[in-house]
Design a protein around this motif. Structure first.
Motif, PDB file in Angstrom:
ATOM      1  N   VAL A  97       0.856  -1.191   0.000  1.00  0.00           N
ATOM      2  CA  VAL A  97       0.000   0.000   0.000  1.00  0.00           C
ATOM      3  C   VAL A  97       0.887   1.234   0.000  1.00  0.00           C
ATOM      4  O   VAL A  97       2.051   1.180   0.427  1.00  0.00           O
ATOM      5  CB  VAL A  97      -0.952   0.043   1.219  1.00  0.00           C
ATOM      6  N   VAL A  98       0.335   2.323  -0.501  1.00  0.00           N
ATOM      7  CA  VAL A  98       1.010   3.615  -0.458  1.00  0.00           C
ATOM      8  C   VAL A  98       0.214   4.519   0.472  1.00  0.00           C
ATOM      9  O   VAL A  98      -1.013   4.638   0.331  1.00  0.00           O
ATOM     10  CB  VAL A  98       1.126   4.246  -1.859  1.00  0.00           C
ATOM     11  N   VAL A  99       0.905   5.129   1.414  1.00  0.00           N
ATOM     12  CA  VAL A  99       0.262   6.003   2.395  1.00  0.00           C
ATOM     13  C   VAL A  99       0.618   7.453   2.082  1.00  0.00           C
ATOM     14  O   VAL A  99       1.804   7.796   1.923  1.00  0.00           O
ATOM     15  CB  VAL A  99       0.708   5.651   3.830  1.00  0.00           C
ATOM     16  N   ALA A 100      -0.412   8.284   1.961  1.00  0.00           N
ATOM     17  CA  ALA A 100      -0.217   9.725   1.782  1.00  0.00           C
ATOM     18  C   ALA A 100      -0.457  10.395   3.125  1.00  0.00           C
ATOM     19  O   ALA A 100      -1.474  10.149   3.779  1.00  0.00           O
ATOM     20  CB  ALA A 100      -1.177  10.270   0.727  1.00  0.00           C
ATOM     21  N   ARG A 101       0.471  11.231   3.544  1.00  0.00           N
ATOM     22  CA  ARG A 101       0.359  11.934   4.826  1.00  0.00           C
ATOM     23  C   ARG A 101       0.754  13.385   4.634  1.00  0.00           C
ATOM     24  O   ARG A 101       1.868  13.667   4.167  1.00  0.00           O
ATOM     25  CB  ARG A 101       1.273  11.297   5.869  1.00  0.00           C
ATOM     26  N   GLY A 102      -0.177  14.310   4.952  1.00  0.00           N
ATOM     27  CA  GLY A 102       0.183  15.704   4.797  1.00  0.00           C
ATOM     28  C   GLY A 102      -1.011  16.628   4.828  1.00  0.00           C
ATOM     29  O   GLY A 102      -2.019  16.371   5.500  1.00  0.00           O
ATOM     30  N   ASP A 103      -0.901  17.716   4.088  1.00  0.00           N
ATOM     31  CA  ASP A 103      -1.916  18.777   4.080  1.00  0.00           C
ATOM     32  C   ASP A 103      -3.294  18.218   3.744  1.00  0.00           C
ATOM     33  O   ASP A 103      -3.450  17.483   2.756  1.00  0.00           O
ATOM     34  CB  ASP A 103      -1.508  19.841   3.056  1.00  0.00           C
ATOM     35  N   LEU A 104      -4.272  18.572   4.574  1.00  0.00           N
ATOM     36  CA  LEU A 104      -5.613  17.994   4.436  1.00  0.00           C
ATOM     37  C   LEU A 104      -6.211  18.250   3.056  1.00  0.00           C
ATOM     38  O   LEU A 104      -6.685  17.333   2.391  1.00  0.00           O
ATOM     39  CB  LEU A 104      -6.522  18.561   5.528  1.00  0.00           C
ATOM     40  N   ILE A 138      -4.443  11.431   6.588  1.00  0.00           N
ATOM     41  CA  ILE A 138      -3.860  10.119   6.282  1.00  0.00           C
ATOM     42  C   ILE A 138      -4.761   9.422   5.264  1.00  0.00           C
ATOM     43  O   ILE A 138      -5.966   9.289   5.476  1.00  0.00           O
ATOM     44  CB  ILE A 138      -3.745   9.237   7.544  1.00  0.00           C
ATOM     45  N   ALA A 139      -4.175   9.006   4.143  1.00  0.00           N
ATOM     46  CA  ALA A 139      -4.913   8.268   3.113  1.00  0.00           C
ATOM     47  C   ALA A 139      -4.053   7.094   2.653  1.00  0.00           C
ATOM     48  O   ALA A 139      -2.826   7.131   2.759  1.00  0.00           O
ATOM     49  CB  ALA A 139      -5.260   9.175   1.939  1.00  0.00           C
ATOM     50  N   ARG A 140      -4.717   6.062   2.148  1.00  0.00           N
ATOM     51  CA  ARG A 140      -3.976   4.900   1.649  1.00  0.00           C
ATOM     52  C   ARG A 140      -4.516   4.458   0.305  1.00  0.00           C
ATOM     53  O   ARG A 140      -5.690   4.685  -0.011  1.00  0.00           O
ATOM     54  CB  ARG A 140      -4.023   3.733   2.642  1.00  0.00           C
ATOM     55  N   ALA A 141      -3.642   3.838  -0.471  1.00  0.00           N
ATOM     56  CA  ALA A 141      -4.027   3.299  -1.775  1.00  0.00           C
ATOM     57  C   ALA A 141      -3.341   1.955  -1.964  1.00  0.00           C
ATOM     58  O   ALA A 141      -2.190   1.765  -1.543  1.00  0.00           O
ATOM     59  CB  ALA A 141      -3.631   4.261  -2.892  1.00  0.00           C
ATOM     60  N   ASN A 142      -4.026   1.012  -2.568  1.00  0.00           N
ATOM     61  CA  ASN A 142      -3.460  -0.309  -2.829  1.00  0.00           C
ATOM     62  C   ASN A 142      -2.563  -0.265  -4.062  1.00  0.00           C
ATOM     63  O   ASN A 142      -2.823   0.496  -5.012  1.00  0.00           O
ATOM     64  CB  ASN A 142      -4.576  -1.336  -3.027  1.00  0.00           C
ATOM     65  N   VAL A 143      -1.542  -1.063  -4.035  1.00  0.00           N
ATOM     66  CA  VAL A 143      -0.627  -1.186  -5.171  1.00  0.00           C
ATOM     67  C   VAL A 143      -0.986  -2.463  -5.926  1.00  0.00           C
ATOM     68  O   VAL A 143      -1.009  -3.551  -5.340  1.00  0.00           O
ATOM     69  CB  VAL A 143       0.840  -1.219  -4.716  1.00  0.00           C
ATOM     70  N   ALA A 144      -1.263  -2.339  -7.215  1.00  0.00           N
ATOM     71  CA  ALA A 144      -1.670  -3.485  -8.026  1.00  0.00           C
ATOM     72  C   ALA A 144      -0.463  -4.342  -8.405  1.00  0.00           C
ATOM     73  O   ALA A 144       0.697  -3.976  -8.167  1.00  0.00           O
ATOM     74  CB  ALA A 144      -2.391  -3.003  -9.275  1.00  0.00           C
ATOM     75  N   ALA A 145      -0.753  -5.483  -9.006  1.00  0.00           N
ATOM     76  CA  ALA A 145       0.320  -6.421  -9.395  1.00  0.00           C
ATOM     77  C   ALA A 145       1.270  -5.799 -10.405  1.00  0.00           C
ATOM     78  O   ALA A 145       2.464  -6.142 -10.445  1.00  0.00           O
ATOM     79  CB  ALA A 145      -0.298  -7.697  -9.956  1.00  0.00           C
ATOM     80  N   VAL A 149      -0.521   2.355  -8.755  1.00  0.00           N
ATOM     81  CA  VAL A 149      -1.147   2.756  -7.487  1.00  0.00           C
ATOM     82  C   VAL A 149      -2.610   3.095  -7.740  1.00  0.00           C
ATOM     83  O   VAL A 149      -2.935   3.902  -8.619  1.00  0.00           O
ATOM     84  CB  VAL A 149      -0.417   3.971  -6.873  1.00  0.00           C
ATOM     85  N   GLY A 150      -3.488   2.458  -6.984  1.00  0.00           N
ATOM     86  CA  GLY A 150      -4.923   2.690  -7.139  1.00  0.00           C
ATOM     87  C   GLY A 150      -5.374   3.994  -6.505  1.00  0.00           C
ATOM     88  O   GLY A 150      -4.550   4.789  -6.027  1.00  0.00           O
ATOM     89  N   PRO A 151      -6.671   4.247  -6.494  1.00  0.00           N
ATOM     90  CA  PRO A 151      -7.185   5.489  -5.903  1.00  0.00           C
ATOM     91  C   PRO A 151      -6.962   5.523  -4.391  1.00  0.00           C
ATOM     92  O   PRO A 151      -7.002   4.489  -3.719  1.00  0.00           O
ATOM     93  CB  PRO A 151      -8.680   5.447  -6.233  1.00  0.00           C
ATOM     94  N   PHE A 152      -6.730   6.710  -3.874  1.00  0.00           N
ATOM     95  CA  PHE A 152      -6.500   6.877  -2.442  1.00  0.00           C
ATOM     96  C   PHE A 152      -7.831   6.951  -1.700  1.00  0.00           C
ATOM     97  O   PHE A 152      -8.803   7.534  -2.187  1.00  0.00           O
ATOM     98  CB  PHE A 152      -5.694   8.143  -2.171  1.00  0.00           C
ATOM     99  N   THR A 153      -7.849   6.355  -0.526  1.00  0.00           N
ATOM    100  CA  THR A 153      -8.994   6.421   0.377  1.00  0.00           C
ATOM    101  C   THR A 153      -8.577   7.160   1.641  1.00  0.00           C
ATOM    102  O   THR A 153      -7.602   6.752   2.300  1.00  0.00           O
ATOM    103  CB  THR A 153      -9.494   5.015   0.759  1.00  0.00           C
ATOM    104  N   VAL A 154      -9.267   8.227   1.966  1.00  0.00           N
ATOM    105  CA  VAL A 154      -8.938   8.986   3.172  1.00  0.00           C
ATOM    106  C   VAL A 154      -9.410   8.193   4.384  1.00  0.00           C
ATOM    107  O   VAL A 154     -10.568   7.792   4.472  1.00  0.00           O
ATOM    108  CB  VAL A 154      -9.591  10.380   3.156  1.00  0.00           C
ATOM    109  N   LEU A 155      -8.520   7.977   5.335  1.00  0.00           N
ATOM    110  CA  LEU A 155      -8.840   7.222   6.541  1.00  0.00           C
ATOM    111  C   LEU A 155      -9.191   8.134   7.717  1.00  0.00           C
ATOM    112  O   LEU A 155      -9.968   7.759   8.587  1.00  0.00           O
ATOM    113  CB  LEU A 155      -7.659   6.332   6.936  1.00  0.00           C
ATOM    114  N   GLY A 156      -8.608   9.323   7.745  1.00  0.00           N
ATOM    115  CA  GLY A 156      -8.834  10.251   8.850  1.00  0.00           C
ATOM    116  C   GLY A 156      -7.675  11.226   8.948  1.00  0.00           C
ATOM    117  O   GLY A 156      -7.011  11.500   7.944  1.00  0.00           O
TER     118      GLY A 156
END
Length: 407
Positions: A97-104, A138-145, A149-156
Motif C-alpha cells: 500500500v502507499v500512504v499519503a500523509r500531509g496537508d488535508l 492520512i490516506a492509503r491506496a493499494n498497489v496493483a500487481a 497505485v490505485g485510488p486513495f482512500t482517506v482514513l482520517g
C-alpha cells in the motif's frame, strides 16, 4: 550547576494527538500509518508520531520504510508518500500500500471521498484548527500487481501541535465521537423550500408593482404603456398558481410524508407541559437571556409555531388572491362564487388584507434569515446548509428532545 528555569522546563514540543477516524480503519491503525517513516528520520513530525504511537497504542508496532520507498513532500505535492510492503488488509491478506500523509486539502484532492465523509472530516478538522492544531490527513491506496497505485482512500487525520507536556495534551483529541451528520430533509423538501422562496420573491415584487407602479409609463400617467402592467400581472398570476401547486404539495406531505418532522402532528408542537417549558427556554435563548437552548433535530416549538402561523397566513393569502383574480372572470359561475367576499366587504378591503399579508411574509423572511444565521453561529449544527445538503450536524451522544440519542 545551573537550574533550568520554568520557561526552559516547559518549552513547547511538537506532539501528535489521538487520531480521528472516518471508520475505514481503527484509530490505532491510522496512528501506525501516520508514524510510517524512514528509520532514523530527524523530521519532528515523524518523531512526534512515533512517540505518540508508543505512548498511546503500546500494542502497535512502528512501521519502518526504506529510503527508496519514501518520498518527501514537495512544494507541488504537499504530502509525503510511503510505500509499505506486505501491509495487512482487513480480510487477513497482505498487499503493498502507499500512504499519503500531509496537508488535508491536498490529500483530499488526490483521494476519492464522498461529500458526506468530506464534510465530516472538514468539520472535525476545523475543530482541531480552532484549538491550535494542524490536521495531518492520512490516506492509503493499494498497489496493483503491475505496480500501479490505485485510488486513495482517506482514513482520517492526526492533530499535530505544540504542547508544554511530555505527553500529548488531552484537548488534541477530536475523537471519533465528536460530530455526526444526521439526514433531515429530503431532496423534494429542499426543492420545495427554495422554490417557495423564489415564488414569494416574485409574487412580492410583482404584487407591490401592481399595488403601486413605481417605474414605467404607469408611474407617470403615460398613455403608451407597452403592456407593461399586463406582463407584470401575467408573471404574478403564473407565480401565484405555482405557489398554489406548491401548497397542495405541502398539504400532501403533511399527511403522507415518511418524515415525521413534516407530518401534521408536528404543526402543533406543544403537546405536553415540558413542551411549554421548552418554548419558554427557547424564547429566553433567542433574547440572549439563556446561553443554551433545548436541542431539537427538527424545528423547536417556537420555530414550528411560527411556521404553522405562516402556513395559515399563506392559505389566507391564496384565498384573497383567488378572490381578486375572480373579479375579472365574473362570467364564470365558479369564479363568481370565489369572488363573493369582495362583494360582501368591498374590493379595497380584500386588497388591503392581501397587501398586509405580503408585508407580514416579508417580515417573517427577514427574521427567519437572521435567526438561521444566528443559530448556525451559536449552535453550529449546520441548519443553514441543511436546506442545501439535507443534513444537520450534531455531537455524538447528544439526546435531542425530538429524537433518539445520536450515535
Amino acid at each position: 550547576m545551573s537550574t533550568p528555569t520554568d520557561t526552559e522546563a516547559k518549552a513547547p514540543t511538537l506532539v501528535v494527538g489521538p487520531a480521528f477516524s472516518l471508520g475505514e480503519a481503527s484509530e490505532g491503525r491510522i496512528m501506525e500509518l501516520a508514524a510510517a517513516c524512514v528509520e532514523g528520520s530527524n523530521d519532528p513530525v515523524d518523531a512526534a508520531a512515533v512517540a505518540s504511537l508508543a505512548d498511546t497504542y503500546q500494542d502497535a508496532d512502528p512501521i519502518t520504510v526504506p529510503e527508496d520507498d519514501f518520498k518527501e513532500p514537495t512544494a507541488e505535492r504537499r504530502y509525503s508518500l510511503a510505500r509499505i510492503r506486505n501491509a495487512p488488509n482487513p480480510d487477513g491478506t497482505t498487499s503493498d500500500v502507499v500512504v499519503a500523509r500531509g496537508d488535508l486539502q491536498s490529500v483530499l484532492q488526490r483521494s476519492d471521498i464522498s461529500r458526506e465523509k468530506r464534510d465530516v472530516l472538514k468539520l472535525n478538522a476545523d475543530r482541531a484548527l480552532r484549538r491550535g492544531y494542524r490536521p495531518l490527513a492520512i490516506a492509503r491506496a493499494n498497489v496493483a500487481a503491475d505496480d500501479s497505485v490505485g485510488p486513495f482512500t482517506v482514513l482520517g487525520f492526526v492533530p499535530v501541535g505544540l504542547s508544554t507536556s511530555a505527553k500529548p495534551a488531552s484537548d488534541l483529541s477530536t475523537g471519533k465521537a465528536d460530530y455526526a451528520r444526521v439526514p433531515m430533509w429530503s431532496v423534494s423538501v429542499r426543492i420545495q423550500h427554495w422554490t417557495n422562496a423564489l415564488l414569494i420573491l416574485t409574487l412580492s415584487a410583482t404584487g407591490f408593482y401592481i399595488m403601486d407602479p413605481f417605474f414605467g409609463p404607469e408611474a407617470y400617467g403615460g398613455e403608451q404603456t407597452l403592456y407593461l402592467m399586463g406582463w407584470i400581472r401575467l408573471v404574478h398570476f403564473v407565480a401565484a398558481f405555482g405557489w398554489i401547486s406548491l401548497a397542495l404539495w405541502r398539504l400532501w406531505l403533511t399527511f403522507f410524508s415518511k418524515n415525521r418532522y413534516l407530518r401534521w402532528p408536528a404543526l402543533w408542537p406543544l403537546k405536553s407541559r415540558e413542551d411549554f417549558k421548552n418554548l419558554g427556554r427557547q424564547l429566553q435563548h433567542y433574547v440572549l437571556w439563556k446561553k443554551h437552548a433545548p436541542m431539537y433535530l427538527g424545528h423547536n416549538p417556537l420555530q414550528q409555531l411560527a411556521y404553522t402561523a405562516i402556513y395559515a397566513l399563506g392559505v389566507l393569502q391564496i384565498a384573497t388572491g383567488l378572490v381578486l383574480y375572480g373579479l375579472f372572470h365574473q362570467q364564470s359561475a365558479f369564479w363568481h362564487v370565489i369572488s363573493m367576499p369582495s362583494h360582501w366587504i368591498g374590493v379595497p378591503w380584500v386588497r388591503l388584507i392581501h397587501a398586509i399579508i405580503m408585508f407580514c411574509l416579508w417580515a417573517f423572511v427577514i427574521i427567519h434569515v437572521y435567526l438561521v444565521f444566528r443559530a448556525d453561529s451559536l449552535e453550529r449544527h449546520g441548519g443553514l446548509s441543511a436546506m442545501v445538503s439535507g443534513g444537520v450536524w450534531v455531537k455524538r451522544g447528544t439526546t435531542p428532545v425530538d429524537g433518539p440519542t445520536v450515535e
